[in-house]
Write an enzyme that holds these catalytic residues in place. Structure first.
Site, PDB file in Angstrom:
ATOM      1  N   THR A  21       0.837  -1.212   0.000  1.00 29.75           N
ATOM      2  CA  THR A  21       0.000   0.000   0.000  1.00 29.75           C
ATOM      3  C   THR A  21       0.870   1.261   0.000  1.00 29.75           C
ATOM      4  OG1 THR A  21      -0.244   0.104   2.424  1.00 29.75           O
ATOM      5  CG2 THR A  21      -1.914  -1.143   1.192  1.00 29.75           C
ATOM      6  N   ASN A  22       2.052   1.184   0.600  1.00 31.93           N
ATOM      7  CA  ASN A  22       2.952   2.350   0.534  1.00 31.93           C
ATOM      8  C   ASN A  22       3.495   2.546  -0.879  1.00 31.93           C
ATOM      9  OD1 ASN A  22       3.484   3.791   3.233  1.00 31.93           O
ATOM     10  ND2 ASN A  22       3.374   1.628   3.786  1.00 31.93           N
ATOM     11  N   MET A  97      10.772  -6.527   4.306  1.00 27.61           N
ATOM     12  CA  MET A  97      10.926  -7.095   5.643  1.00 27.61           C
ATOM     13  C   MET A  97      12.160  -7.979   5.786  1.00 27.61           C
ATOM     14  SD  MET A  97       8.524  -5.438   6.942  1.00 27.61           S
ATOM     15  CE  MET A  97       8.066  -6.022   8.561  1.00 27.61           C
ATOM     16  N   ASN A 114      13.541   4.356   4.417  1.00 29.19           N
ATOM     17  CA  ASN A 114      12.563   3.373   4.887  1.00 29.19           C
ATOM     18  C   ASN A 114      11.422   4.098   5.589  1.00 29.19           C
ATOM     19  OD1 ASN A 114      11.535   0.764   5.636  1.00 29.19           O
ATOM     20  ND2 ASN A 114      12.438   1.017   7.670  1.00 29.19           N
ATOM     21  N   HIS A 116       8.641   3.347   8.711  1.00 26.75           N
ATOM     22  CA  HIS A 116       8.452   2.417   9.828  1.00 26.75           C
ATOM     23  C   HIS A 116       7.288   2.908  10.691  1.00 26.75           C
ATOM     24  CE1 HIS A 116       9.632  -0.621  12.767  1.00 26.75           C
ATOM     25  NE2 HIS A 116       9.400   0.284  13.703  1.00 26.75           N
TER      26      HIS A 116
HETATM   27  C1  GAR Z   1       4.066  -0.627   6.672  1.00 25.91           C
HETATM   28  O1  GAR Z   1       3.273  -0.353   7.791  1.00 25.91           O
HETATM   29  C2  GAR Z   1       5.524  -0.295   6.960  1.00 25.91           C
HETATM   30  O2  GAR Z   1       5.663   0.825   7.780  1.00 25.91           O
HETATM   31  C3  GAR Z   1       5.983  -1.552   7.644  1.00 25.91           C
HETATM   32  O3  GAR Z   1       5.391  -2.577   6.911  1.00 25.91           O
HETATM   33  C4  GAR Z   1       4.119  -2.131   6.420  1.00 25.91           C
HETATM   34  C5  GAR Z   1       4.022  -2.465   4.958  1.00 25.91           C
HETATM   35  O4  GAR Z   1       2.749  -2.172   4.466  1.00 25.91           O
HETATM   36  N1  GAR Z   1       7.418  -1.637   7.644  1.00 25.91           N
HETATM   37  C6  GAR Z   1       8.133  -2.055   8.691  1.00 25.91           C
HETATM   38  O5  GAR Z   1       7.633  -2.454   9.736  1.00 25.91           O
HETATM   39  C7  GAR Z   1       9.638  -1.984   8.497  1.00 25.91           C
HETATM   40  N2  GAR Z   1      10.337  -2.238   9.713  1.00 25.91           N
HETATM   41  P1  GAR Z   1       2.481  -2.112   2.898  1.00 25.91           P
HETATM   42  O6  GAR Z   1       3.075  -3.385   2.278  1.00 25.91           O
HETATM   43  O7  GAR Z   1       1.003  -2.088   2.760  1.00 25.91           O
HETATM   44  O8  GAR Z   1       3.139  -0.877   2.348  1.00 25.91           O
END
Ligand code: GAR
Length: 210
Positions: A21-22, A97, A114, A116
């Site tokens: 989603t990001n 991840m 990144n 977080h």
């Molecule tokens: C997001 O909330 C991001 O901040 C987190 O994984 C999620 C991915 O969501 N990242 C971490 O925790 C990194 N340490 P997405 O796949 O929907 O973008």
């Protein structure tokens, strides 16, 4: 910054392991605007939904599963070659991840960022949302930061606070954090593209620390 036909481009490679989603927020808010272009999306997971989002936007994709390379070092070396071949101005981790090798971090050091879901240095690593709830925190938030060799430890670019719902509902908090991430990450990337944010020399590791 590559100049094609006289037009300045700010080239972004995104690495994502999951839903993406990001990545979608970056595609929707930045891709193809003001010279910003997502030129590649890489993943460690074949099944990552992020890859479908990239393809739908016509963006090149590549997958680097660790087991196909015999370990992190070899995988990150191959991924680093692919990323470098795209001549990126920025490598943006978006729910990527895996811990990156020191060589990969060193290669892209001042252009590796990144997002977080906590106010770092609070709640680094896995399940930042669960950590905040378990700690009984009244507020948590979102951090965009440069990546160094540690886990969620690099210099901070932008942070925004998000209150923890009084009922401690996890889904409600996750939705609120995602909504903030989708604003804050594109905002930080836009700042980087405009040269409005960069690593302070004092924040770079000394040669002896590397
Ligand atoms: C997001 O909330 C991001 O901040 C987190 O994984 C999620 C991915 O969501 N990242 C971490 O925790 C990194 N340490 P997405 O796949 O929907 O973008």
């Amino acid at each position: 910054m590559r100049k094609d036909q006289g037009v300045s481009e700010f080239r972004i490679v995104v690495l994502a392991s999951g839903n993406g989603t990001n990545l979608q927020a970056i595609l929707d808010r930045l891709h193809g605007r003001e010279g910003l272009v997502v030129v590649g999306v890489g993943s460690d997971k074949r099944e990552a939904r992020a890859l479908g989002r990239a393809r739908a936007a016509g963006v090149e994709t590549a997958v680097f599963p660790r087991e196909e390379f015999g370990g992190r070092g070899a995988r990150d070396a191959a991924m680093g070659e692919w990323v470098a071949g795209l001549a990126p101005d920025l490598v943006a981790l978006a729910g990527y991840m895996q811990i990156l090798s020191a060589e990969f971090v060193g290669r892209f050091r001042d252009r590796l960022v990144n997002v977080h879901p906590s106010l770092l240095p609070a709640f680094p690593g896995l399940d930042a949302v669960g950590q905040a709830l378990a700690a009984g925190a009244e507020a948590t938030g979102v951090t965009v930061h440069f990546v160094d060799e540690g886990v969620d430890t690099g210099p901070v670019i932008l942070q925004r606070q998000v209150p923890v719902p009084p009922n401690g509902d996890r889904e409600e908090l996750e939705n609120a954090l995602h909504a903030v991430e989708h604003e804050l990450y594109p905002e930080a990337i836009r700042m980087l593209a405009r040269g409005e944010a960069r690593i302070d020399a004092d924040d770079l590791p000394k040669v002896a620390d590397r």
